[in-house]
Design a protein around this motif. Structure first.
Motif, short mmCIF file in Angstrom:
data_model
loop_
_atom_site.label_atom_id
_atom_site.label_comp_id
_atom_site.label_asym_id
_atom_site.label_seq_id
_atom_site.Cartn_x
_atom_site.Cartn_y
_atom_site.Cartn_z
N VAL A 175 0.83 -1.20 0.00
CA VAL A 175 0.00 0.00 0.00
C VAL A 175 0.87 1.25 0.00
CG1 VAL A 175 -1.80 1.25 1.24
CG2 VAL A 175 -1.87 -1.24 1.14
N ASP A 176 1.96 1.24 0.76
CA ASP A 176 2.87 2.39 0.78
C ASP A 176 3.57 2.55 -0.57
OD1 ASP A 176 2.14 2.78 3.39
OD2 ASP A 176 3.86 1.68 4.21
N LYS B 147 1.06 4.19 -2.91
CA LYS B 147 0.92 5.63 -2.65
C LYS B 147 2.10 6.40 -3.24
CE LYS B 147 -1.70 5.19 1.68
NZ LYS B 147 -1.67 5.46 3.15
N ILE C 223 -4.92 11.08 -2.56
CA ILE C 223 -4.82 9.61 -2.61
C ILE C 223 -5.87 9.03 -1.68
CG2 ILE C 223 -3.35 7.63 -2.10
CD1 ILE C 223 -0.97 9.26 -2.89
N THR C 224 -6.60 8.06 -2.18
CA THR C 224 -7.67 7.41 -1.41
C THR C 224 -7.42 5.91 -1.39
OG1 THR C 224 -9.21 9.12 -2.15
CG2 THR C 224 -10.15 7.15 -1.14
N VAL C 225 -7.46 5.33 -0.20
CA VAL C 225 -7.35 3.87 -0.05
C VAL C 225 -8.77 3.32 0.04
CG1 VAL C 225 -6.43 1.99 1.34
CG2 VAL C 225 -5.15 4.14 1.15
N TYR C 226 -9.22 2.69 -1.04
CA TYR C 226 -10.59 2.17 -1.08
C TYR C 226 -10.73 0.85 -0.35
CZ TYR C 226 -11.17 5.74 -4.68
OH TYR C 226 -11.20 6.94 -5.36
N TYR D 15 -5.72 -5.01 -1.99
CA TYR D 15 -5.75 -3.57 -1.73
C TYR D 15 -6.14 -2.81 -3.01
CZ TYR D 15 -1.22 -3.36 -4.11
OH TYR D 15 -0.20 -3.47 -5.03
N VAL E 108 -5.89 1.26 -4.21
CA VAL E 108 -5.44 2.62 -3.92
C VAL E 108 -5.62 3.45 -5.19
CG1 VAL E 108 -3.56 4.08 -3.09
CG2 VAL E 108 -3.76 1.73 -2.27
N CYS F 83 -5.24 4.28 -10.53
CA CYS F 83 -5.29 3.39 -9.37
C CYS F 83 -4.24 2.31 -9.50
CB CYS F 83 -6.68 2.77 -9.21
SG CYS F 83 -6.99 1.36 -10.30
N TRP G 25 -13.19 -0.62 -7.64
CA TRP G 25 -12.59 0.72 -7.65
C TRP G 25 -13.53 1.75 -8.28
CZ3 TRP G 25 -9.80 2.76 -12.30
CH2 TRP G 25 -9.32 4.06 -12.09
#
Length: 424
Positions: free
Chosen positions: A228-229, A232, A246-249, A264, A266, A362, A375
């Motif tokens: 995830v990092d 981003k 930035i949105t983490v869905y 994940y 993102v 994304c 998404w």
């Protein structure tokens, strides 16, 4: 006198079987001519001795291949090859260096050993360790390669060793390792001040601080382990708008009861992209395309785009001309006819390629249509117009999908073979 002349050849023939053997036995030097020895026609004299020739015949090609070459790197690669892949770390690499230093005080073969160690450093994970590079430089014998006069400095004193020292510094430069005071002390002690390795050190110390922070978008080292990092960080580098959010869905998780893994998701979108999507006509579809590769150092990641096709020339919206007095960026406009020379033509050909607008981007953990559809559902919360616009997926075969397809083909082949056996 005649008796002596007759006895000498006879004694030589009886004892050695050759007129020249007597001279070899007594170490005498005689010159024979064609008149004295009709069987031997020698144009010049030669010296004979009792010692046997020490030169050996040249070895054949098979013998050369069978004998080990002392100058090859095979003997120095063996200490590094003894360790398994799990045991290759900084401790084992330092142990090999210490064993070589204690093996011979004169450090014979140190150049070949250092070259082999430079090649093995990435496998042991020490290619970015400054202490290991200083330990490699410490292998050189001290105060041996320092030139003592101007003639030695002029003719590149010990060029092979100096070239090896430059290679160590060049590998440090390749991995972005800045030398320290210990490196300078070692180079002065080994090669001296008037040498090529020390000149390379001075150039590195001059240019490295200037170029260290020249990249406005640096990539951190080491890269984060969390996917995830990494997503981003990648999306921030792709997006050219600093206002993009930035949105983490969805975070990666696994359900305990059903054992279903959720990948994940993102995404990133800017306010300008939201306004463009709001103005998009519901009659024209939008497309989800990808995956597109992005390299972060040695790590390759993939991202997806939500975009639309370019409008036809007849349907393009004409931009309103802003008066120069009302333009915030260009409040005044000056049209001056300046005299220019014929060589001052600054015009050049530019091939402008127009593309459709990009509404969002994304990165997902699972490259399938179901994850990307989730998404799109997450984007509908901030972009309600997506509920009225048709979405078309244009997905290419990514690396994960290629593996999945090959596995599916293998399972289909196995099922077909089993069905044929049952029919028989």
């Amino acid at each position: 006198m005649k008796c002596v002349r007759v006895l000498l050849p006879l004694l030589a023939r009886d004892s050695y079987g050759d007129p020249l053997a007597l001279g070899q036995a007594w170490g005498l030097r005689r010159t024979f001519s064609c008149a004295q020895t009709p069987n031997m026609c020698l144009s010049r004299g030669f010296r004979t001795s009792m010692r046997k020739p020490t030169s050996k015949p040249a070895p054949t090609k098979r013998e050369e291949e069978a004998q080990p070459n002392p100058k090859s790197l095979v003997t120095f690669e063996d200490p590094f090859k003894r360790f398994d892949q799990d045991c290759r770390n900084k401790a084992t690499f330092s142990h090999v260096l210490n064993v070589f230093c204690k093996k011979d005080v004169r450090r014979r073969g140190h150049v070949e050993f250092i070259y082999a160690a430079l090649q093995k450093m990435p496998e042991f994970g020490v290619e970015r360790d400054l202490r290991v590079y200083n330990a490699l430089l410490d292998i050189f014998p001290k105060e041996v390669f320092v030139p003592q006069n101007s003639i030695q400095r002029m003719f590149n004193h010990y060029p092979r060793q100096q070239e090896c020292g430059v290679q160590v510094l060049e590998q440090m430069e390749r991995y972005g390792i800045l030398p320290d005071a210990e490196t300078k002390f070692l180079l002065l002690q080994i090669f001296g001040q008037k040498s090529h390795p020390f000149l390379k050190y001075r150039r590195m110390m001059y240019w490295f601080p200037k170029f260290k922070n020249i990249n406005p978008y640096p990539v951190p080292y080491p890269l984060p382990c969390d996917p995830v990092d990494i997503a981003k960080l990648s999306l921030q580098r792709i997006s050219a708008d600093l206002d993009a959010r930035i949105t983490v869905y969805q975070m990666p998780s696994v359900e305990e009861k059903t054992r279903i893994t959720h990948p994940y998701i993102v995404g990133i979108q800017s306010p300008d992209q939201q306004s463009l999507l709001q103005k998009h006509s519901p009659d024209r579809p939008v497309y989800v395309e990808g995956p597109f590769p992005l390299w972060l150092k040695k790590t390759c990641v993939y991202y997806y785009l939500l975009r639309a096709e370019l409008l036809p020339p007849g349907e393009k919206e004409e931009e309103e001309d802003i008066d120069p007095e009302r333009n915030f960026y260009f409040p005044m406009q000056l049209d001056l006819d300046l005299e220019r020379d014929l060589g001052d033509d600054d015009s050049f050909d530019v091939n402008e390629v127009e593309e459709g607008p990009v509404f969002a981007m994304c990165m997902v953990g699972s490259e399938d249509q179901a994850t990307l559809a989730q998404w799109i559902r997450g984007l509908q919360e901030t972009n309600p117009i997506l509920g009225h616009i048709p979405v078309v997926f244009r997905l290419e075969s990514g690396p994960l999908k290629i593996q999945a397809e090959t596995e599916m083909e293998e399972t289909y082949e196995e099922e077909a073979l089993q069905s044929q056996k049952l029919k028989q």
